[in-house]
Enzyme design. Structure first.
Site, short mmCIF file in Angstrom:
data_model
loop_
_atom_site.label_atom_id
_atom_site.label_comp_id
_atom_site.label_asym_id
_atom_site.label_seq_id
_atom_site.Cartn_x
_atom_site.Cartn_y
_atom_site.Cartn_z
N CYS A 33 0.55 3.35 -4.36
CA CYS A 33 0.86 2.31 -3.53
C CYS A 33 2.56 2.11 -3.76
CB CYS A 33 0.16 1.03 -3.63
SG CYS A 33 0.75 -0.52 -2.62
N GLU A 55 -3.01 1.30 7.81
CA GLU A 55 -3.33 1.80 6.48
C GLU A 55 -4.89 1.99 6.44
OE1 GLU A 55 -1.82 0.08 2.85
OE2 GLU A 55 0.24 -0.21 3.82
N CYS A 63 4.59 0.07 4.63
CA CYS A 63 3.75 0.93 3.90
C CYS A 63 4.66 1.98 3.12
CB CYS A 63 2.80 1.75 4.82
SG CYS A 63 1.82 2.75 3.49
N1 LIG Z 1 -3.58 1.88 1.95
C1 LIG Z 1 -3.01 2.95 1.20
C2 LIG Z 1 -2.86 2.39 -0.10
C3 LIG Z 1 -1.53 1.31 -0.11
C4 LIG Z 1 -0.31 2.06 0.39
C5 LIG Z 1 0.65 1.23 0.90
N2 LIG Z 1 0.57 -0.24 0.88
C6 LIG Z 1 2.14 1.45 0.25
O1 LIG Z 1 2.74 0.60 0.02
O2 LIG Z 1 2.34 2.82 -0.10
C7 LIG Z 1 -4.11 3.98 0.86
O3 LIG Z 1 -5.40 3.76 1.16
O4 LIG Z 1 -3.79 5.08 0.40
#
Ligand SMILES: N[C@H](CCC[C@H](N)C(=O)O)C(=O)O
Length: 289
Positions: free
Chosen positions: A75, A221, A230
């Protein structure tokens, strides 16, 4: 059980941050879903759990759960908030912090302007490592960087969608759009996610190229839905744009929640992400048994 938490956000991507440096809380997937719930819990896109160093030369471990309660590999926005959290809580005095996530070690750097720059490691393109099942697909090679394929992904839409698949530790599919505000994120996002070729799900990025150094991005996401920003999605989108010959090595990414800056010097280099990290409030909450 009553627990303490810190609510944080990075470019509008919001988090519940839990401190397990002094012992495990023993939370279940249902607890993470409760904490992420915007009506019955605290409300967050992801829940970040900070744990002690797992090995020599690494300062902390940090564990990420999506709002649906599932643990994920990486993340980006969360890594900046993690770094802000451990400094503000006095858990470290360092500016550059080495932290282990499920898929490797990343290195946030707290900068004097209050932002955080993170070495997110190298992007991964091998379909099997995304993972993306490209068997039987006629890949459409495009771009100035050799024949990097854009994969046509079947969706409920009439024509298959061309997507660039990239992993930043977590899976991303990036598609180009003329105007992010008009992009059918709410319908196309879940349709691409439902495609069985993404065997572990996928984050779906909608990229509008404004210039060679400016883009606009929306991301649907995995495990959450559309978020205001993201971080790994911004990394994946810029990497895709650079490999398609559309972007320079340093790009400002305008998301609905704020601005991120992504830099990548090409194959073999890490992707660097810079952006904000803000503490919103601290609190405590009684978890359902
Ligand atoms: N939903 C993403 C994880 C969080 C990614 C995002 N919030 C970021 O800032 O990279 C996944 O399932 O791979």
């Amino acid at each position: 059980m009553r627990i303490q938490f810190t609510k944080m956000q990075g470019a509008g991507n919001d988090f519940v941050v839990l401190d397990e440096t002094k012992g495990r809380l023993g939370l279940t997937s249902a607890h993470y879903r409760f904490l992420g719930d915007r009506h019955f819990g605290v409300g967050a896109d992801q829940i970040l759990t900070v744990r002690p160093s797992p090995a020599e030369g690494i300062d902390f471990e940090y564990v990420i759960h999506n709002a649906d309660g599932n643990e994920v590999e990486q993340c980006g926005n969360g890594s900046r908030c993690f770094a802000r959290f451990v400094r503000d809580q006095g858990l470290t005095g360092k500016d550059r912090i080495r932290v282990k996530t499920m898929k490797g070690v990343i290195e946030p750097l707290l900068t004097p302007d209050g932002r955080v720059t993170v070495d997110m490691g190298e992007p991964v393109f091998n379909p099997a490592d995304i993972p993306f099942d490209e068997s039987g697909l006629s890949l459409q090679a495009m771009g100035s960087w050799g024949n990097w394929p854009l994969a046509p992904v079947e969706s409920a839409q009439a024509a298959p969608l061309l997507v660039a698949t990239v992993s930043m530790g977590n899976p991303h599919a990036v598609t180009l759009v003329a105007d992010v505000d008009a992009a059918p994120v709410a319908t196309l996002g879940p349709q691409v996610q439902a495609n069985p070729r993404f065997t572990q799900g996928v984050n779906v990025g909608f990229l509008q190229v404004v210039s060679r150094s400016q883009v606009r991005l929306r991301v649907y996401e995995r495990g959450v839905g559309e978020t205001l920003a993201c971080g790994t999605g911004a990394c994946a989108a810029v990497v895709a744009g650079i490999r398609l010959g559309l972007l320079d090595a340093r790009v400002d990414v305008q998301t609905r929640g704020g601005m991120l800056t992504i830099a990548w010097d090409g194959m073999g280099a890490s992707v660097f992400m810079t952006g904000p990290a803000t503490t919103v409030f601290r609190g405590e909450i009684d978890l359902p048994e």
